[in-house]
Write a protein that holds these residues in place. Structure first.
Motif, mmCIF file in Angstrom:
data_model
loop_
_atom_site.group_PDB
_atom_site.id
_atom_site.type_symbol
_atom_site.label_atom_id
_atom_site.label_comp_id
_atom_site.label_asym_id
_atom_site.label_seq_id
_atom_site.Cartn_x
_atom_site.Cartn_y
_atom_site.Cartn_z
ATOM 1 N N GLU A 1 0.830 -1.203 0.000
ATOM 2 C CA GLU A 1 0.000 0.000 0.000
ATOM 3 C C GLU A 1 0.863 1.251 0.000
ATOM 4 O OE1 GLU A 1 -3.892 0.279 2.269
ATOM 5 O OE2 GLU A 1 -2.891 -1.413 3.256
ATOM 6 N N CYS A 2 0.304 2.337 -0.476
ATOM 7 C CA CYS A 2 1.047 3.586 -0.495
ATOM 8 C C CYS A 2 0.121 4.740 -0.122
ATOM 9 C CB CYS A 2 1.646 3.818 -1.878
ATOM 10 S SG CYS A 2 2.761 5.225 -1.946
ATOM 11 N N VAL A 3 0.614 5.635 0.740
ATOM 12 C CA VAL A 3 -0.150 6.856 1.019
ATOM 13 C C VAL A 3 0.718 8.077 0.756
ATOM 14 C CG1 VAL A 3 -1.725 5.914 2.745
ATOM 15 C CG2 VAL A 3 0.497 6.830 3.464
ATOM 16 N N GLY A 4 0.107 9.081 0.182
ATOM 17 C CA GLY A 4 0.779 10.364 0.028
ATOM 18 C C GLY A 4 0.568 11.196 1.270
ATOM 19 N N ILE A 5 1.602 11.884 1.699
ATOM 20 C CA ILE A 5 1.511 12.744 2.883
ATOM 21 C C ILE A 5 1.559 14.189 2.395
ATOM 22 C CG2 ILE A 5 2.577 13.329 5.103
ATOM 23 C CD1 ILE A 5 3.875 10.502 5.016
ATOM 24 N N VAL A 6 0.520 14.962 2.694
ATOM 25 C CA VAL A 6 0.374 16.310 2.154
ATOM 26 C C VAL A 6 1.252 17.317 2.899
ATOM 27 C CG1 VAL A 6 -1.268 18.191 1.738
ATOM 28 C CG2 VAL A 6 -1.964 15.809 1.381
ATOM 29 N N GLN A 7 1.898 18.206 2.141
ATOM 30 C CA GLN A 7 2.717 19.286 2.719
ATOM 31 C C GLN A 7 3.819 18.796 3.640
ATOM 32 O OE1 GLN A 7 -0.122 22.159 4.317
ATOM 33 N NE2 GLN A 7 0.453 23.513 2.627
ATOM 34 N N GLY A 8 4.453 17.725 3.265
ATOM 35 C CA GLY A 8 5.639 17.257 3.977
ATOM 36 C C GLY A 8 5.397 16.911 5.431
ATOM 37 N N TYR A 9 6.386 17.200 6.259
ATOM 38 C CA TYR A 9 6.307 16.829 7.669
ATOM 39 C C TYR A 9 5.134 17.525 8.362
ATOM 40 C CZ TYR A 9 10.961 14.939 6.832
ATOM 41 O OH TYR A 9 12.015 14.217 6.344
ATOM 42 N N GLN A 10 4.764 18.700 7.857
ATOM 43 C CA GLN A 10 3.662 19.437 8.462
ATOM 44 C C GLN A 10 2.359 18.642 8.328
ATOM 45 O OE1 GLN A 10 4.609 22.016 10.103
ATOM 46 N NE2 GLN A 10 2.548 22.407 10.898
ATOM 47 N N GLY A 11 2.161 18.064 7.153
ATOM 48 C CA GLY A 11 0.969 17.255 6.930
ATOM 49 C C GLY A 11 1.025 15.932 7.686
ATOM 50 N N MET A 12 2.241 15.458 7.914
ATOM 51 C CA MET A 12 2.403 14.226 8.689
ATOM 52 C C MET A 12 1.890 14.453 10.107
ATOM 53 S SD MET A 12 5.900 12.087 9.383
ATOM 54 C CE MET A 12 6.487 12.073 7.694
ATOM 55 N N ILE A 13 2.255 15.599 10.646
ATOM 56 C CA ILE A 13 1.827 15.940 12.005
ATOM 57 C C ILE A 13 0.300 16.122 12.061
ATOM 58 C CG2 ILE A 13 1.912 17.812 13.726
ATOM 59 C CD1 ILE A 13 4.922 18.091 13.003
ATOM 60 N N ARG A 14 -0.242 16.734 11.006
ATOM 61 C CA ARG A 14 -1.697 16.925 10.948
ATOM 62 C C ARG A 14 -2.442 15.640 10.595
ATOM 63 N NH1 ARG A 14 -0.707 21.343 7.546
ATOM 64 N NH2 ARG A 14 -1.535 20.097 5.849
ATOM 65 N N GLY A 15 -1.658 14.614 10.170
ATOM 66 C CA GLY A 15 -2.300 13.359 9.766
ATOM 67 C C GLY A 15 -3.032 13.458 8.449
ATOM 68 N N GLU A 16 -2.493 14.288 7.536
ATOM 69 C CA GLU A 16 -3.150 14.443 6.248
ATOM 70 C C GLU A 16 -2.590 13.428 5.238
ATOM 71 O OE1 GLU A 16 -4.362 18.220 3.511
ATOM 72 O OE2 GLU A 16 -3.605 18.672 5.506
ATOM 73 N N PHE A 17 -3.247 12.309 5.151
ATOM 74 C CA PHE A 17 -2.785 11.219 4.288
ATOM 75 C C PHE A 17 -3.757 10.973 3.146
ATOM 76 C CE2 PHE A 17 -1.316 10.031 8.650
ATOM 77 C CZ PHE A 17 0.024 10.294 8.445
ATOM 78 N N ILE A 18 -3.235 10.635 1.969
ATOM 79 C CA ILE A 18 -4.088 10.310 0.822
ATOM 80 C C ILE A 18 -3.702 8.935 0.295
ATOM 81 C CG2 ILE A 18 -4.791 11.004 -1.494
ATOM 82 C CD1 ILE A 18 -3.719 13.809 -0.874
ATOM 83 N N PRO A 19 -4.624 7.984 0.314
ATOM 84 C CA PRO A 19 -4.322 6.654 -0.228
ATOM 85 C C PRO A 19 -4.040 6.794 -1.718
ATOM 86 C CG PRO A 19 -6.476 6.708 0.883
ATOM 87 C CD PRO A 19 -6.012 8.110 0.745
ATOM 88 N N MET A 20 -2.985 6.173 -2.219
ATOM 89 C CA MET A 20 -2.636 6.320 -3.621
ATOM 90 C C MET A 20 -2.443 4.964 -4.284
ATOM 91 S SD MET A 20 -0.059 9.600 -3.385
ATOM 92 C CE MET A 20 -0.525 10.419 -4.906
ATOM 93 N N ASP A 21 -3.155 4.772 -5.393
ATOM 94 C CA ASP A 21 -2.916 3.560 -6.174
ATOM 95 C C ASP A 21 -2.391 3.971 -7.555
ATOM 96 O OD1 ASP A 21 -5.037 4.546 -7.583
ATOM 97 O OD2 ASP A 21 -6.388 2.881 -7.163
ATOM 98 N N ALA A 22 -2.085 2.983 -8.371
ATOM 99 C CA ALA A 22 -1.437 3.245 -9.660
ATOM 100 C C ALA A 22 -2.189 4.280 -10.480
ATOM 101 C CB ALA A 22 -1.294 1.937 -10.444
#
Lengths: 328, 328, 328, 328
Positions: free
Chosen positions: B37-58
């Motif tokens: 599985e792969c998730v994109g994390i929005v706005q770098g470490y800042q989005g990681m802290i906010r928990g802003e994740f986007i599931p990404m498929d092919a």
């Protein structure tokens, strides 16, 4: 067909613009087509005074239609603004046997041509060459279309980084007296606001517009600013002002500068230059003088130089409204 | 193949660069290829802290390989520099089920990754993404080749107008700590002189070089200046200095600015991004961590993040000499 | 430093490639730097036989670094393949006082140089110039990087129309013997499949791949085909075959052709050409002969011409794998 | 302002063209500006029949102004040519609540719109979108200006290799019924001859022109051929014919094909699309129907769809003459 014109001089003057070379090429080839001699005059009126002439035949303009800048070079000439300077220039032209002139340039260049023609009965024909499109008597000046594309491509690039970082950019584009470039690239680049000399929105409306843009969910913004905008602040001061009054944006500035003058001309500018060169030479051969060649209603037209200089190219109000609607 | 990695997070951090989207696409598709599985994390470490994740498929990365900027956005995160911030980030990753990270960015982003990985035993892999090419452990960073082409195209345009007016231009390009862009575009743009952080020619040598250039018959000149050059004057001060000491040139300045970060990536950058994404994901799956993927001797290589951060990317001395010879 | 070399001849031969002009410029300027004379030889070996030489100094190569094609022109010479032709060529060189040669071209050009050098003890140095990148002893030939960008930009355009109409395109790119262009632009253009001379997938695998692509939800597809692919069908036959076996796609063909050879060279190609020209001239001055200058491990290197001709430039297997993964 | 129109449907139909996305964006944003709902209809009339509608607000068209192709996709619909098909389409529109249509496309698309509007009293407005510029009632169709620039850039590239090898190229460009593209790119690309559907020079005149060009000292030549030229031979047959009748040239062929349809729209096309979208929506809101929006004398104008379909866009005879003069 004028019997008296046997040799035409062509020069570029004022700020350079893409398409000038295509214009030179067209003048030269139209002369060749009509079996008229043609000489290029180096560095505009300054080279005329120095007597710097280059004989040009059809082959000598090979491979220049797609080149930016001007192979004849351009310069501003203080000497030509004096009666003495123009006297020397005339003597040089007579010595070289030049019977008529095609001047590719802007307002200032046309003024010189008009004065010169009045003093020495030298037939002159103007071709509007400037990226600013601020000349009356033509819907398009040479170089304008190319500059629009150049600027839009840069704005597309700035948009990439603006939206990656959620930033607001003030992008300064050319146009000291006219907002044509700013307004068109603003619409084409999807700018949130456009600041032009013809209209002073005021700083309040700018802030309001940026607030509304933010509220509508946009995270990045581009504001296109013409050099000559009337808001009373340059782009760097605008940045400071917005920094002070809006914490929502990280603001950056980009001044596009001289790159806007260069580059290979667009298809439109090459075709326009080719048409204008034919029209200029053939008008001279028909005995006409003191006109500027222009594109009006998609047709080659002549406007008296005096009108071209005095008249004002107006901003397109319909497009101004389109610009507002697009930022909905 | 690591049994423990079931979901990889990918983020972009620091300044954006063309090719970042191609890198994201490659990470996502390589995960899909290996049924991870792969998730994109929005706005770098800042989005990681906010928990802003986007599931990404092919399919979710379709049509982005040729887009500038980064669809995941990027930001600087002060919070991630604190122990508390990283704790929140880790909790968010655990909640999301992320087992490993691919960080696309520069030195600062890698430092964050390294500290984080040490504190929380989270496998991390770095992909160098910055137009400045100032990272040790790879001959090319993502975006560098594209930026070179962008700048060279602009210099070609400036050359058009410079030679039409016989002007000298100081062109400022990106590179606060490294002169890679300046040196390469200087050679490719036919510049008369290049001012870079790695070498301080001094103002005397600059003047000497411009005098020699003028004497050799050149009527226009371009001097490329890296932001971080060590001559002690910015481009506007350089203009003033030359104005004062040389009357032969009309001097102009052009600061290229942020446009250098944008634009559709070159073929080279798209291919490099695709290779690096595969290498990063597969290295994680092989159980490796704390490396940066790089191109060394045209082969995908791994360099410990610590070395990548501490090491210094050196200017190419051979090219510096080529630059001198070309201005003969 | 060789005492005997006082005048170097430079020529371009074989198919033209972007960067050749930058290479000529570099050879000329390096000669000027070392106070060696330089002459350009027009139309390759054919012009050598005709004795068509142009004296070149540093100023004569002004403004060509960004021009496609070759100002010295290029041609194939049957006469030079004969002993008699080479005798005449040698006599012409002696008459002109040429002591050594720099040959910019491909395999065929190098073979001629090698034979000639063996017969007449004329020092020769080769610079690899061809968009195909099919020369052993260098990771990059002049023009290859530019061609990659040209093709990728075209594929991006084709993708626009392909996805608007849900179509499948077969795009034929150059590469009679080598799939370097096809493989790289395939990865960079997001192609669904790449057909190259080095690998014969077979028609079944192609159909299977297209079926899988369709099944995965893609509505449009691009298949990049190298001219010399081994599948046994040209692009038009491929279209017919797919039309027959798959009703799901509307298929179109695009043969990119000669445009791939033209255009302003990329920054990479201009820098590479500048480096190679210096290396070629200075190697001659050091008394070396019969080498090809190349880029190996990012460093200027020399490979004996014989090896350069016989050796084979191999396809990058890692990239082939990346290509497969990207189409997941 | 029409009280009855509360929701407008927008679709693209026929061949795609750069600027269609900018047109969609403008329609959508103008609806938003007037507080009207807007839905995108996927794949033209085919999607209308399938009932494939996408609600669109101002944000949903973010970032598409510079994208080639059409996000709504396009297709030809045989079903819509039947009374039954149109009945289904109408029912779908009613179900969706669509009160009026904006159709972006060419002649065929407008015919469909006119028939449909007559049968079901559905207000329709056309926006001319096709690169061929073969539509009466507008001096420029969407995509035409972009296509011109695309083709001219390719011709510049071909010129590089043509002149390096002293070759003659036949370059086939789009234009089945109209020579607008061929004529303009011929002038802008410095072509020696242009073959267009509107004028049959005949093979003799072509040969004569090529002989004259050769005699005048040109060593390479480019002949631009519109798809629909009336000379009775395709480009490959033209090559064979010239090969047979002229030994002086080495002849090559380049068929540009579908790349001409793609690419990021020019500034002109983006601005034109923005203006046309506003005009189309506001005309519907004013109660008008069955018109095509066009650019006439640089002003937004309306032409009855019937006239737009029946009328013929004429070739510019002045430009045809300019083309002849330029090849002097």
């Amino acid at each position: 067909m004028s019997e008296t014109i046997k040799k035409i001089g062509v020069l570029t003057s004022g700020g350079d613009a893409p398409g000038m070379n295509a214009g030179i090429r067209s003048v030269v080839r139209t002369c060749a087509f009509h079996n008229i001699e043609c000489v290029g005059i180096v560095q505009g009126y300054q080279g005329m005074i120095r007597g710097e002439f280059i004989p040009m035949d059809a082959r000598s303009v090979k491979g220049i239609i797609n080149k930016g800048g001007t192979i004849l070079k351009t310069a501003r000439s203080k000497d030509f603004m004096t009666k003495e300077g123009r006297k020397v220039a005339y003597d040089q032209l007579k010595k070289e046997g030049v019977d008529a002139l095609v001047v590719i340039g802007g307002d200032g260049s046309f003024t010189g041509a008009m004065v010169f023609s009045a003093e020495y009965d030298m037939p002159v024909m103007g071709i509007p060459g400037t990226i600013d499109n601020d000349i009356f008597g033509t819907t398009h000046t040479l170089g304008y279309d190319t500059a629009l594309n150049t600027v839009v491509e840069v704005i597309d690039k700035i948009r990439d980084t603006a939206s990656s970082h959620d930033r607001l950019f003030f992008v300064e584009v050319m146009g000291r007296d006219a907002g044509h470039i700013a307004l068109n690239v603003g619409v084409a680049g999807g700018a949130e606001e456009v600041l032009i000399p013809e209209e002073n929105l005021g700083l309040d409306r700018l802030l309001e517009s940026l607030h509304r843009s933010k509220a509508s969910g946009k995270s990045s913004s581009i504001v296109v600013v013409a050099e000559g905008d009337k808001i009373g602040k340059n782009v760097f001061e605008l940045k400071d002002y917005v920094d002070e009054h809006m914490s929502e944006y990280e603001v950056r500035v980009s001044v596009l500068g001289h790159m806007q003058r260069g580059g290979s001309p667009s298809c439109f500018d090459r075709v326009l230059a080719s048409r204008m060169g034919v029209k200029a030479v053939e008008s001279l051969l028909e005995g006409k003088s003191n006109f500027m060649v222009g594109l009006l209603n998609d047709v080659m037209s002549l406007t008296p130089l005096e009108q071209a200089i005095k008249g004002q190219s107006k901003i397109n109000l319909e497009l101004l409204r389109v610009s507002d609607i697009m930022t909905t």
